[in-house]
Write an enzyme that holds these catalytic residues in place. Structure first.
Site, short mmCIF file in Angstrom:
data_model
loop_
_atom_site.label_atom_id
_atom_site.label_comp_id
_atom_site.label_asym_id
_atom_site.label_seq_id
_atom_site.Cartn_x
_atom_site.Cartn_y
_atom_site.Cartn_z
N ASP A 21 -37.61 4.49 26.67
CA ASP A 21 -37.86 3.23 25.96
C ASP A 21 -39.23 2.69 26.33
O ASP A 21 -39.56 2.61 27.53
CB ASP A 21 -36.83 2.17 26.38
CG ASP A 21 -35.50 2.31 25.66
OD1 ASP A 21 -35.35 3.26 24.88
OD2 ASP A 21 -34.62 1.45 25.88
N LYS A 63 -35.18 1.87 16.62
CA LYS A 63 -33.78 1.48 16.43
C LYS A 63 -33.60 0.59 15.21
O LYS A 63 -34.43 -0.30 14.95
CB LYS A 63 -33.29 0.69 17.65
CG LYS A 63 -33.12 1.53 18.92
CD LYS A 63 -32.55 0.64 20.03
CE LYS A 63 -32.69 1.27 21.40
NZ LYS A 63 -31.72 2.34 21.65
N GLY A 65 -29.02 -1.36 29.63
CA GLY A 65 -29.62 -2.52 30.28
C GLY A 65 -28.94 -2.94 31.56
O GLY A 65 -29.19 -4.02 32.08
N ARG A 113 -17.50 12.13 30.01
CA ARG A 113 -16.27 12.81 30.44
C ARG A 113 -15.20 12.75 29.34
O ARG A 113 -14.48 13.72 29.13
CB ARG A 113 -15.74 12.19 31.73
CG ARG A 113 -16.48 12.65 32.98
CD ARG A 113 -15.62 12.38 34.20
NE ARG A 113 -16.30 12.66 35.46
CZ ARG A 113 -16.30 13.86 36.05
NH1 ARG A 113 -15.69 14.88 35.49
NH2 ARG A 113 -16.93 14.02 37.20
N GLY A 128 -33.67 3.89 29.31
CA GLY A 128 -34.15 2.65 28.69
C GLY A 128 -34.86 1.79 29.70
O GLY A 128 -36.00 2.05 30.09
N SER A 129 -34.14 0.77 30.18
CA SER A 129 -34.74 -0.20 31.10
C SER A 129 -35.07 0.44 32.45
O SER A 129 -35.90 -0.09 33.19
CB SER A 129 -33.76 -1.34 31.31
OG SER A 129 -33.14 -1.68 30.09
#
Lengths: 308, 190
Positions: free
Chosen positions: A38, A95, A167, A179, A249-250
């Site tokens: 990201d 996105k 996040g 899983r 991402g973050s």
């Protein structure tokens, strides 16, 4: 013709459909073993590319900031996406909101390389996801279990990723979702042929796709992981559990030393089976993102429950 | 004894190449570290991202190990990213490569993903056209004197051979047609 000018799926000759599908899944194949990062600025994108990202996700806010700032999260500003496309040579993803096919049409017009129909943004449609067959650009969608993955593939997604819990920097939900998908695939694979319709009913999944999983033991599209990956060890864990690539991402740009952490996660993903490499790259990375325990999140603050 | 063919397996669609090599009756071997090259009679560099691979190849000295083996005559074939990594020159960029093929590459020559395409193309030596899948594909803009062009699309070179080195801008591993894999195996000699 569909609203965006592409012929609908049924109107195309089978060979053309097969070729279009091969191109969409083909790009996902090329991303395998890699890390998709990201980024919120062209400078971030260049750091990600230099660190070895296989693609970047162009965003206005990383999920951790969407969480703290609240409000409605929408598609990014096209000017920001263009600036990021100009900054790097690797694929650029963006996105759109769940079900917001006009945002998707805009992203296709911008010629992004992949669209993520993402639960990280505020959903736009309470009932429907985007009909992804109607687009030339490929889509990736999140899933928590096999049924959700197969429903998205049925709508035309050419790549699946676990939703995880974006996040948070907490990997538990990504693990839960991977899983679940893997164990449900094993169940489908080991079932008798005459049990497949009941499994399709139980998973609320398209019957033909359940049959395909029964034959191959795997999803018909690449299966990546996302949502809470914050360290090289997290990335390698997801790869060992069956992910074929990871989205971070973050976890990178909310950490103390994004460049070094990004490089370390890239190397850990490529060498996920080599603990000696993992031990070396995990050292001296500075502060990871602070993180939130998913178990402390109220249900209305959970992103993974968005979409179905 | 089946031939052992290394497949560079750090990133990209290496598993598809392994499956294709096995389907041709040879033994694929995943290559991640320099020591994995020992025993490989040839090497495939798959599709993927060339900037990513440039970094991963150098971190453990695999770049030098591959270049050394190729200078000693080991056959190598790069598809898309693999061909970029084998090229001596990349247009407009100071990008790391293994510098094996005497060619100049233009990356993403057809544009972003929505311009990716599949086309039946004639390939030198093949009796019928080959289903070529181009994904964010590069082209070859210059060939040195020892480089032979094997295929073109709209006048652009998309497959080359230089001795035992092969490069294709497209992805035979994404189709069920094994002719390019078989052609590569035919370069191994006795």
């Amino acid at each position: 013709m569909s609203t965006n000018g592409h012929p609908t799926n049924g109107a195309q000759p089978v060979e053309t459909q097969k070729a279009a599908w091969r191109l969409k899944v083909g790009l996902a194949e090329m991303l395998k073993g890699g890390v998709i990062m990201d980024v919120v600025t062209p400078e971030h994108a260049k750091i990600a590319e230099r660190a070895g990202a296989v693609a970047v996700m162009a965003l206005e806010r990383v999920p951790a900031d969407i969480r703290t700032q609240g409000g409605v999260a929408r598609m990014s500003d096209p000017n920001l996406i263009k600036a990021i496309q100009d900054a790097v040579t690797i694929p650029v993803m963006a996105k759109c909101r769940i079900g917001h096919f006009v945002e998707a049409e805009i992203l296709e017009a911008l010629e992004v390389d992949y669209i993520d129909e993402s639960e990280v943004l505020t959903p736009a449609d309470p009932w429907h996801h985007v009909n992804k067959h109607a687009f030339k650009v490929p889509f990736v969608c999140g899933a928590r279990n096999l049924g959700e993955a197969l429903r998205r593939i049925g709508e035309g997604a050419a790549m699946i990723r676990t939703k995880g819990e974006a996040g948070t920097g907490d990997v538990i939900e990504a693990v839960r979702h991977m899983r679940s998908i893997v164990s449900e695939m094993k169940r489908v694979q080991s079932a008798r042929e005459d049990e497949l319709m009941a499994l399709a009913k139980e998973f609320a999944a398209p019957y033909d796709l359940v049959c395909e999983v029964h034959k191959t033991g795997r999803l018909p599209v690449p299966n990546f992981s996302a949502g809470g990956i914050a360290t090289p060890a997290d990335a390698a864990l997801m790869m060992k559990l069956g992910a074929e690539a990871v989205f971070v991402g973050s976890g990178i740009f909310k950490s103390g030393d994004p460049e070094r952490r990004a490089e370390a996660i890239v190397e850990a993903t490529a060498h996920f089976e080599d603990a000696t490499v993992l031990a070396r790259v995990s050292g001296g990375l500075g502060e990871p993102m602070v993180g939130i325990n998913v178990s402390s999140l109220a249900e209305e603050d959970q992103l993974a429950v968005r979409g179905w | 004894m089946p031939r052992v063919v290394g497949v560079l397996s750090l990133q990209g669609d290496f598993q598809l190449h392994c499956d294709a090599i096995a389907a041709c009756g040879a033994e694929p071997r995943q290559v991640r570290m320099p020591e994995d090259l020992a025993g490989c009679e040839g090497l495939i560099l798959p599709g993927g991202e060339s900037t990513t691979l440039g970094i991963l190849l150098r971190r453990h000295g695999l770049d030098q190990a591959i270049a050394e083996r190729c200078r000693d005559g080991m056959p190598a074939w790069g598809t898309c990213m693999g061909m970029i990594l084998m090229a001596q020159r990349v247009e407009g960029r100071d990008q790391f490569t293994l510098s094996l093929l005497d060619i100049t590459i233009r990356r993403n020559a057809f544009g972003p993903q929505v311009h990716s395409f599949e086309q039946e193309i004639p390939v030198k030596g093949f009796v019928s056209p080959f289903p070529a899948v181009f994904i964010r594909a590069p082209i070859v803009t210059e060939c040195g004197p020892e480089v032979e062009s094997l295929a073109e699309v709209e006048g652009k070179v998309v497959a080359v051979r230089q001795g035992r080195l092969l490069g294709t801008a497209f992805h035979p591993e994404l189709t069920a047609d094994r002719r390019v894999h078989e052609y590569f195996l035919s370069l191994f000699g006795g």
